[in-house]
Write an enzyme that holds these catalytic residues in place. Structure first.
Site, PDB file in Angstrom:
ATOM      1  N   ASP A 126      -1.109  -0.980  13.886  1.00 20.96           N
ATOM      2  CA  ASP A 126      -0.364  -1.554  12.777  1.00 20.96           C
ATOM      3  C   ASP A 126       0.870  -0.654  12.564  1.00 20.96           C
ATOM      4  OD1 ASP A 126       0.102  -2.822  10.169  1.00 20.96           O
ATOM      5  OD2 ASP A 126      -0.697  -0.959   9.331  1.00 20.96           O
ATOM      6  N   ASP A 131       3.324  -0.314   9.226  1.00 25.27           N
ATOM      7  CA  ASP A 131       3.493   0.351   7.921  1.00 25.27           C
ATOM      8  C   ASP A 131       2.189   0.984   7.442  1.00 25.27           C
ATOM      9  OD1 ASP A 131       6.313  -0.333   6.755  1.00 25.27           O
ATOM     10  OD2 ASP A 131       5.609  -2.126   7.782  1.00 25.27           O
ATOM     11  N   ASP A 184      -4.052   0.021   8.219  1.00 29.19           N
ATOM     12  CA  ASP A 184      -4.314   0.552   6.868  1.00 29.19           C
ATOM     13  C   ASP A 184      -4.499  -0.509   5.805  1.00 29.19           C
ATOM     14  OD1 ASP A 184      -1.598  -0.300   6.911  1.00 29.19           O
ATOM     15  OD2 ASP A 184      -1.295   0.829   5.054  1.00 29.19           O
TER      16      ASP A 184
END
Ligand SMILES: O=P(O)(O)OC[C@H]1O[C@H](O[C@H]2O[C@H](CO)[C@@H](O)[C@H](O)[C@H]2O)[C@H](O)[C@@H](O)[C@@H]1O
Length: 367
Positions: free
Chosen positions: A112, A114, A306
């Site tokens: 991922d 960000d 996240d």
């Protein structure tokens, strides 16, 4: 897999026949405390009356920036967190266990962006990746097929990452492209030039909703609308918490005119996306298939993310009973990931350790 079956310039995914199932009525009541934390797993936001407030609650609970939680964690007295770490141990402390599971298998790395490769910052346009992280990602991509899977539009995330040798799945997997140049991974998998855009018919609608949101959220200081091509993000991070409900109500009001769009929730962000059944989990499966690993037992997908939207990918790994899901979080959260890492700095350490371990491993079969 042949090139013809992989390169799909424009594919329409059937719309769910009954959108009522996606927007249930009467809506469940907002739940406080732990129950709200559990709602973390449910990325989709219901639009029913009262639920937007439930979402605001849930956003507060899933972004624990409050001094009390931070202090308890620092003092090592957060029992809930300790219990959580037992269930989701650090991928660094369990490194040997993770790499042992990859024995005789091909690692495919899914990252991922960000909050995973770049730290979370106030301005989404300034979420730069460090040069060190870029080098680590490049090293990973030399050893293993590597994909960036992001909610951002593909061009934007590429602009941040700047590595042509990677796969990119932008707009939560609704825009997938293979490396610009053939690499040893792409040659092996015949996946060069993969392009999959299951929501292209929604682009005009997304543009309209983006314009409308830009206009209607102007009155909320700190709000920001980001056009991610196949989806739109409405950012709350710089908005005064007192105005969160108002902003959420504006989003909800705009969405009323778009029954073919739905809301999902990320870190202080609401995301508007098509109601097609496509997400980061489906993107992971698509990429594995494109790389020639659809029904293989000799592959170990590693997914690091996240956010709630990454849970779709963690769920796929659990369902396949294959691979390693790693949640990046300093705080306990309900998750389908097996391991955790605290922050992007730990993600970098993990990536470098995998690269080093692979280099040293003589027995590992090569591409
Ligand atoms: O799937 P991701 O790569 O994690 O993208 C999800 C969203 O990330 C970005 O927003 C998040 O990061 C921003 C910069 O650190 C932060 O300001 C924001 O609060 C976070 O939600 C991005 O701007 C969104 O468009 C993505 O959907």
């Amino acid at each position: 897999m042949t090139k013809q079956s992989v390169v799909v310039p424009e594919v329409t995914v059937a719309m769910p026949p009954n959108t009522a199932a996606l927007f249930p009525y009467p809506p469940p009541r907002a739940m406080p405390g732990v129950a709200v934390r559990k709602k973390y797993l449910q990325a989709q936001v219901d639009l029913g009356s009262g639920l937007i407030n439930g979402w605001v609650e849930s956003m507060r609970a899933s972004s624990p920036t409050h001094a009390k939680a931070a202090a308890a964690l620092a003092a090592g007295v957060d029992d809930e967190h300790t219990a959580w770490m037992v269930k989701h141990p650090s991928a660094l402390s369990k490194f040997d266990q993770i790499v042992a599971a990859s024995k005789g298998k091909r690692i495919v790395m899914f990252l991922d962006y960000d909050g995973t490769l770049s730290p979370i910052v106030d301005d989404p346009d300034a979420a730069f990746m460090s040069d060190a992280m870029r080098l680590a990602s490049r090293s990973v991509a030399k050893q293993f097929p590597t994909a960036i899977v992001s909610g951002r539009c593909r061009d934007k995330v590429f602009h941040f990452v700047k590595l042509a040798e990677l796969y990119y799945a932008g707009s939560h997997g609704m825009d997938i492209k293979g490396p610009a140049k053939a690499s040893r991974h792409t040659k092996a998998a015949k996946a060069k030039g993969v392009l999959f855009q299951p929501a292209s018919e929604f682009i005009p609608m997304i543009e309209r909703v983006n314009e409308s949101l830009v206009e209607k959220t102007k009155c909320i200081p700190g709000s920001k609308v980001e056009n991610n091509k196949f989806c739109v993000s409405v950012h709350f991070r710089c908005v005064d918490e007192k105005s969160w409900s108002t902003l959420a109500d504006i989003v909800k009001a705009v969405l009323k005119d778009y029954p073919k769009l739905k809301l999902t929730q990320g870190r202080k962000v609401l995301e508007i996306r098509p109601t097609i059944k496509w997400d980061k989990g489906k993107a992971l499966e698509f990429l594995l298939e494109s790389l020639g690993f659809s029904d293989c037992s000799n592959v170990l997908p590693v997914y690091i993310g996240d956010d709630r939207t990454d849970e779709d990918a963690f769920k796929v790994l659990r369902k396949r009973d294959q691979g390693t899901g790693i949640l990046v979080s300093k705080h306990s959260k309900e998750t389908n990931a097996s391991y955790s890492l605290q922050e992007p700095a730990e993600v970098m350490e993990f990536l470098l350790r995998v690269v080093e371990w692979d280099r040293l491993s003589k027995s590992r079969p090569r591409w």
